[in-house]
Each structure stands twice: as C-alpha cells, then as structure tokens.
Design a protein around this motif. Structure first.
Motif, PDB file in Angstrom:
ATOM      1  N   GLU A  99       0.805  -1.228   0.000  1.00  0.00           N
ATOM      2  CA  GLU A  99       0.000   0.000   0.000  1.00  0.00           C
ATOM      3  C   GLU A  99       0.839   1.280   0.000  1.00  0.00           C
ATOM      4  OE1 GLU A  99      -2.489   0.072   3.495  1.00  0.00           O
ATOM      5  OE2 GLU A  99      -0.797  -0.006   4.856  1.00  0.00           O
ATOM      6  N   GLN A 100       2.159   1.145   0.131  1.00  0.00           N
ATOM      7  CA  GLN A 100       2.992   2.346   0.145  1.00  0.00           C
ATOM      8  C   GLN A 100       3.273   2.807  -1.269  1.00  0.00           C
ATOM      9  OE1 GLN A 100       6.461   1.548   3.117  1.00  0.00           O
ATOM     10  NE2 GLN A 100       6.098  -0.304   1.930  1.00  0.00           N
ATOM     11  N   GLY A 101       2.341   3.481  -1.839  1.00  0.00           N
ATOM     12  CA  GLY A 101       2.545   3.967  -3.187  1.00  0.00           C
ATOM     13  C   GLY A 101       1.228   4.470  -3.723  1.00  0.00           C
ATOM     14  N   THR A 102       1.291   5.301  -4.751  1.00  0.00           N
ATOM     15  CA  THR A 102       0.050   5.826  -5.312  1.00  0.00           C
ATOM     16  C   THR A 102      -0.595   4.751  -6.186  1.00  0.00           C
ATOM     17  OG1 THR A 102       1.424   6.894  -6.973  1.00  0.00           O
ATOM     18  CG2 THR A 102       0.654   8.260  -5.161  1.00  0.00           C
ATOM     19  N   LYS A 138      -2.278  -2.045  -5.717  1.00  0.00           N
ATOM     20  CA  LYS A 138      -2.453  -2.252  -4.269  1.00  0.00           C
ATOM     21  C   LYS A 138      -3.899  -2.584  -3.922  1.00  0.00           C
ATOM     22  CE  LYS A 138      -2.801   2.748  -3.255  1.00  0.00           C
ATOM     23  NZ  LYS A 138      -2.386   3.805  -2.324  1.00  0.00           N
ATOM     24  N   GLU A 139      -4.660  -3.052  -4.921  1.00  0.00           N
ATOM     25  CA  GLU A 139      -6.097  -3.269  -4.707  1.00  0.00           C
ATOM     26  C   GLU A 139      -6.415  -4.540  -3.922  1.00  0.00           C
ATOM     27  OE1 GLU A 139      -8.265  -0.863  -5.635  1.00  0.00           O
ATOM     28  OE2 GLU A 139      -6.415   0.171  -6.178  1.00  0.00           O
ATOM     29  N   ARG A 140      -5.525  -5.498  -3.925  1.00  0.00           N
ATOM     30  CA  ARG A 140      -5.828  -6.782  -3.293  1.00  0.00           C
ATOM     31  C   ARG A 140      -4.696  -7.253  -2.381  1.00  0.00           C
ATOM     32  NH1 ARG A 140     -10.347  -6.081  -3.562  1.00  0.00           N
ATOM     33  NH2 ARG A 140     -11.921  -7.045  -4.874  1.00  0.00           N
ATOM     34  N   PRO A 141      -4.488  -6.534  -1.281  1.00  0.00           N
ATOM     35  CA  PRO A 141      -3.451  -7.005  -0.355  1.00  0.00           C
ATOM     36  C   PRO A 141      -3.881  -8.320   0.294  1.00  0.00           C
ATOM     37  CG  PRO A 141      -4.720  -5.238   0.645  1.00  0.00           C
ATOM     38  CD  PRO A 141      -5.170  -5.345  -0.779  1.00  0.00           C
ATOM     39  N   LEU A 142      -2.892  -9.130   0.618  1.00  0.00           N
ATOM     40  CA  LEU A 142      -3.163 -10.404   1.275  1.00  0.00           C
ATOM     41  C   LEU A 142      -3.151 -10.208   2.787  1.00  0.00           C
ATOM     42  CD1 LEU A 142      -3.481 -13.083  -0.134  1.00  0.00           C
ATOM     43  CD2 LEU A 142      -1.046 -13.486   0.185  1.00  0.00           C
ATOM     44  N   ILE A 144      -3.014  -7.421   6.013  1.00  0.00           N
ATOM     45  CA  ILE A 144      -3.631  -6.112   6.142  1.00  0.00           C
ATOM     46  C   ILE A 144      -2.991  -5.212   7.192  1.00  0.00           C
ATOM     47  CG2 ILE A 144      -5.837  -6.894   5.237  1.00  0.00           C
ATOM     48  CD1 ILE A 144      -6.873  -7.152   8.035  1.00  0.00           C
ATOM     49  N   CYS A 145      -1.903  -5.646   7.799  1.00  0.00           N
ATOM     50  CA  CYS A 145      -1.270  -4.720   8.740  1.00  0.00           C
ATOM     51  C   CYS A 145      -0.468  -3.692   7.949  1.00  0.00           C
ATOM     52  CB  CYS A 145      -0.386  -5.453   9.742  1.00  0.00           C
ATOM     53  SG  CYS A 145       1.202  -6.042   9.118  1.00  0.00           S
ATOM     54  N   SER A 146      -0.242  -2.541   8.558  1.00  0.00           N
ATOM     55  CA  SER A 146       0.529  -1.500   7.880  1.00  0.00           C
ATOM     56  C   SER A 146       1.958  -1.528   8.407  1.00  0.00           C
ATOM     57  CB  SER A 146      -0.119  -0.135   8.103  1.00  0.00           C
ATOM     58  OG  SER A 146      -1.372  -0.092   7.466  1.00  0.00           O
ATOM     59  N   TYR A 151       3.713  -5.835   4.362  1.00  0.00           N
ATOM     60  CA  TYR A 151       4.054  -5.298   3.046  1.00  0.00           C
ATOM     61  C   TYR A 151       4.874  -6.310   2.241  1.00  0.00           C
ATOM     62  CZ  TYR A 151       2.689  -0.686   4.861  1.00  0.00           C
ATOM     63  OH  TYR A 151       2.006   0.365   5.384  1.00  0.00           O
TER      64      TYR A 151
END
Lengths: 167, 442
Positions: A99-102, A138-142, A144-146, A151
């Motif tokens: 998720e670290q990105g546009t 980044k639509e389908r992360p497995l 979910i922690c940040s 990541y």
C-alpha cells in the motif's frame, strides 16, 4: 473420442471462461487457500492445489522492485517444471504491490512484476500462449497490517493455474 | 436531466439599482491570496417563507447556504440567538445598526415560495453591513422542489463570488469510489454525490474493482478503470443513464489512469503491455489512438493543462517517480519536480496556475501544489497515506483520499484549501476514495 475425454473437455472449457475473469473468482488475490478448494487434492502432483501449496504459487519482491530474487528463482524454476509437465494448464500471473505507493504507479509496478515472472517462465520453456498477466496494484493485499511484515508478503506475483491451455 | 431542473433567472432588479455584479469593492471583500486568518462573520436569518408550503424549504435552504460558506473557512456564521432583529419580510428595509451591533459584516436575506406545481422560487440579497449598502443586485433562482439543495448552493456561490471576487464551487458534484469491507476483500463501487456529500447515488455494483473515476469537462460523463473483464480497462460512463462502454479493448494489454482533455473528446491514459506502461490518447469520436511516450519506464497519471496544449504526468525514468510536462501531442518531457522524495498523481488546476500532486517522503504522504514550472512547491497535508488530489471548480480547494493505517484502516475523503488551511473530512457516511470534482453545474 471416449465419453470420459468429452467430460474433461467440458470442464476445461468452463475453466477457460473462469480464467478470463480472475477478479470475479477471486483466485489468488482475495486470500490464501480457499480458491483451490475444488481444484484437487494437494497429494495429487498434477493438481492446482499441489502447484499452489507444494510447488509454491508466489514470489516476493523488494520495495519498488520487479527483479527476480534468488529465492524467487528457485520457486519459478519449480513452477516452470510443473507447467511443462502439466501442459493442459494455463496460468494467469497476478502482480501486486503493497500500500505504500500511489494507486496508478502501483498498477504499473504490479504489471512489471507479473511480466518479470512471465518472462522468466517463458525463458524456462513455458509457451507464452499459456500465460497471461494482470496487475492488481495495491487493490488486493493479502496481509492487512501496515508494517513491513505485511508489506513484504503483499509485494508479490501469484501464478494462478487453471485447466484449459489454449494450445 | 438535472440540467433542465433549474433555470437561473438573472437580476430581477428587486427595486435595486442595476449595478454590475462585482462593481462594489467596498470594505466587504475577502482577498483570498492574502491569506485569511480571521473568517468574515456573517448572518443569515432563516429565509422568509412566502407561503406555508415553503417553510421547511426556507429554513433548510438557509442552513445549506450557511454550511457552504462556513465550510470554506473564510466565513463564520453568527448564531441566530445573537440576533437583535428578525427579518420577517424580504421587502422591508434592513436594520443595519442591529446587524452591526453583533458584528455581522455580511447579511444574507432571502425568501422562498413553493407553487402548486412543486416549483421553488428563491430570492436573496447580500448586504455589506458596515457600508450599509447592498452588495450586488438581488437575484432569483427557480427550480423544482427536489432540487432545493442545488438552489441553496447557487445562492451560496453568488455570495462567495461577490465577497471574494472568485468563482464559487458549491453547486458541483463529486464522483468517487465507495468502499466497504476489510482491506483484503474490499468492495468498490462508483458513486456520485453533491460536493458536500449529500445525495449519494451508486453508478456501478460491487462485482468488479473500480478505480479513479474522472469527470468530463462538462460533468456529464465519467472515465474510470474497471476489472469487469478480469483485467484493468478504461470505461466511459454516461452519468444520466449510467450506461457504460469499454474503450480501447486491445487483448494482452491493461489500460488505466484515463483523463479527459479539455475538449471532452480526447482521452489520455496509460497502457501496459509486456510490463511496460506508456501514455496514449484516444479520440472518442474517431476511435483513433496515438502513442505519446515510448520509454521502458513507467509513464502514468497524465493530466491536461486547461488549454489542452500540455500534459503533466509521472514517470520513473530518472529512477524514482517524478513529475514531467510535455506537449499534448507528445515530445520531449521536461522534469518539474526536484524536491526530496517521490512525486505522483499530478493534476493541472482549472485556473492553469498550479499543479497538485501526491508526494511520498520519509514514510509520509503529502498533498501539495507547485507552479507549473515546478517552483514554489508547497505541501498542504501530511499523513500515513494521502493521495489523489482533485481540484474544486474554482481552483481554490483540493479534495483527496486519506487512508488510515492498520488492519482496520479505511479511506475517507478530505478537502483542504490551497493555502493549506481548512483541512476537513468530507461528511460522507462510510468510506470513499479517488474523488473527482465536477465543474460548476450549469
């Protein structure tokens, strides 16, 4: 043609229509396990379940990278061998980003990762006609922690095999 | 549909002299560029209901106007319980002393009538209390009862424009992605709403991932990316009918990040093939496609300048994501971002003077603006994840996505003034992302 092989053909045709729509069927993207429930026993080395769990269906990438690592290379060698041995299967390679990105950049990055895997498999002899790629960005992360622990697992390319190679 | 609901009846004169709209540059003036610290106090007594059927509308319209103005951060409403006098008739003279005594610098009065055909008529006047003079002419708006919020936004746009000298942005809509469910199983739907999150309507169901809708220059169509086919592809949607069509269906490719050109006919977008992402344009009339960039790097998130002559986009050709400007027909790109960190999602302001962007630096995300040559970079926000700026119709406010961290993280829509002040959460119920702000509605 025996009745049995007819049945197989029908199954294969169904699988082709499913594989043209990886999103709706959530394969590999939505979560671990699950998706292969109907795809044979892990103990059967020709089953997609075996491919997923024993061969290993995914490789991971460093931050903002699409380079195939040494660890990934071992997995992809095994994937290529399995695909060569099981020519009736096609595969969709899904590229993912953390998720670290546009959003748009991550789509393009996922496309790079999926393509890197495809090129590797082709270089090991798998016909490009059996492989397609899709990026989920980044639509389908497995996971979910940040945090990097999650990541690292999300920066992945997943090879989703389905019966019905268009040979 | 909506286009016909509302007709603007200009300048009913209302017994006032027919002075041009912005001719009065007395003391009541907010010059936004000077940086307003102290919001301008205003009073808006409930509009007078001219018949019984109009009384709810009269009150509600006044409330929406007040919320629009206060929401800018440039104005502060004086609460009604401080009023010394009431306005019971639209025609009676204003008791300036009573409003001056409570320090109301602007006074907005109005009247609402509802006829037997369900048609609203809303009149309003704006007064400069300290100059003891009306500010501009009285105006009358008409519309169906169902469009009462739009009528209110139109009045507020007039007030805003008269006091600031700039166009308003309240009678506008936002198309965005409505999100539900956990991060690893998000359901996304295209949705459209008024700029203030009222009247949310869904444009697609949740069966496919949808990404980054973008309004056409006239607000009647939306470009977006959907996984409907199993692969990301750009689509064109008609807002009124919700009918949609896939654009540029080339097998073996993925298309995304579409945006209209200012003529509403040309679309610029990204196409990925063989892992490489470049920029293309598509002419919606002729179906003709043109390739704009040809580089092994990622080229994406393109946005036209308002005159259509240039395109700003992001590329990692230097090794990291940076912003570039090139001629709209392609050609040598010129890098404009040189600060620390990575820059993405550039959007040209409707005034043409600024480019808004997302910046990533040292683990934080920012929304920022810079001049079109890259100078005078200014960061407006900072958080775990801010991205995807979209400009208000007047180029004064930016709406964007802010996603919170962690397993229960969710995206929300926020807005911020280009001065960096007045950061607000858009009061949307539930989660939303990827806002695209329409132009002012006709």
């Amino acid at each position: 043609m025996t009745p049995i092989s007819k049945t197989l053909l029908v199954v294969a045709a169904l699988a082709v229509s499913a594989c043209s729509n990886p999103d709706r069927f959530g394969m590999g993207g939505g979560g671990a396990g699950g998706a292969y429930g109907a795809n044979g026993a892990v103990s059967d080395p020709t089953s997609p379940a075996y491919f997923q769990q024993t061969v290993g269906d995914r490789v991971l990438f460093a931050v903002d990278e699409s380079t195939i690592s040494e660890t990934a290379r071992v997995t992809l060698e095994a994937q290529a061998r399995w695909l060569m041995d099981n020519a009736e299967y096609a595969a969709i390679i899904e590229g993912h980003a953390d998720e670290q990105g546009t959003r748009e950049y991550n789509l393009a990055l996922g496309a790079r990762r999926a393509n890197a895997v495809q090129e590797y498999l082709v270089s090991r002899g798998v016909s490009p006609a059996r492989l397609r790629t899709v990026s989920y960005g980044k639509e389908r992360p497995l996971e979910i922690c940040s945090a990097e622990a999650c990541y690292a697992k999300n920066r992945r390319a997943v090879t989703v095999v389905t019966a019905g190679a268009s040979s | 549909m909506m286009l016909r609901l509302l007709t603007l009846l200009l300048a009913m004169a209302m017994g006032l002299s027919a002075s041009p709209l912005l001719a009065q540059s007395g003391p009541l003036r907010i010059v936004i560029d000077e940086g307003v610290i102290e919001p301008l106090p205003f009073a808006i007594p409930d509009f007078v209901a001219e018949n019984a059927a109009a009384s709810d509308y009269a009150r509600n319209i006044s409330r929406v106007i007040a919320a629009d103005l206060a929401g800018t951060g440039l104005f502060r409403e004086i609460p009604a319980n401080a009023y010394l006098s009431n306005v019971t008739s639209f025609a009676s003279p204003v008791q300036y002393a009573d409003w001056k005594a409570i320090n109301a610098q602007a006074l907005i009065t109005g009247a609402v009538a509802l006829d037997g055909n369900g048609r609203l008529t809303v009149k309003f006047r704006l007064f400069d209390v300290f100059s003891q003079a009306p500010m501009g002419d009285g105006l009358q708006f008409g519309g169906s009862a169902g469009s009462w919020r739009r009528v209110a936004h139109k009045v507020a746009d007039q007030v805003y424009a008269r006091i600031t000298g700039e166009g308003g942005y309240f009678d506008s809509r936002v198309v965005f992605v409505s999100e539900t469910g956990p991060k690893n199983a998000r359901q996304k739907r295209l949705a459209i709403m008024d700029y203030d999150a009222a009247n949310v309507q869904y444009l697609t169901d949740a069966s496919s991932i949808v990404i980054a809708p973008r309004f056409s220059p006239t607000g009647d169509r939306v470009l977006y990316t959907s996984y409907e086919s199993g692969f990301p592809r750009i689509y064109l949607l008609n807002v009124a009918s919700a009918g949609r069509q896939a654009l540029d269906e080339q097998p073996g490719t993925m298309t995304f990040a579409p945006r209209f050109g200012p003529d509403g006919r040309r679309v610029v977008f990204s196409l990925s093939q063989g892992g490489n992402t470049d920029l293309y344009t598509l002419d919606l009339n002729s179906g003709q496609r043109q390739r704009l960039t040809q580089a092994p790097s990622i080229e994406t998130a393109p946005s036209y300048s308002p005159d259509g002559s240039q395109i700003v986009f992001e590329s990692d050709r230097s090794g990291t994501q940076q912003l570039y400007v090139m001629p709209a027909g392609g050609g040598e790109p010129r890098r404009i971002s040189f600060g620390q960190g990575r820059y993405g999602t550039p959007v040209w302001s409707p005034r043409g003077d600024l480019i808004a962007f997302t910046k990533q630096n040292q683990g934080r995300f920012h929304i920022g603006v810079m001049r079109t040559d890259g100078s005078e970079e200014r960061l407006l926000t900072s958080s775990f994840l801010d991205e995807g700026p979209s400009w208000s119709p007047n180029g004064r406010v930016i709406m964007f996505t802010r996603e919170t961290a962690g397993a229960s993280g969710a995206p929300g829509l926020y807005s911020v003034d280009i001065t960096g002040r007045n950061l607000r959460r858009v009061p949307l119920e539930g989660s939303g992302s990827d806002p695209s702000w329409s132009p002012l509605l006709p």
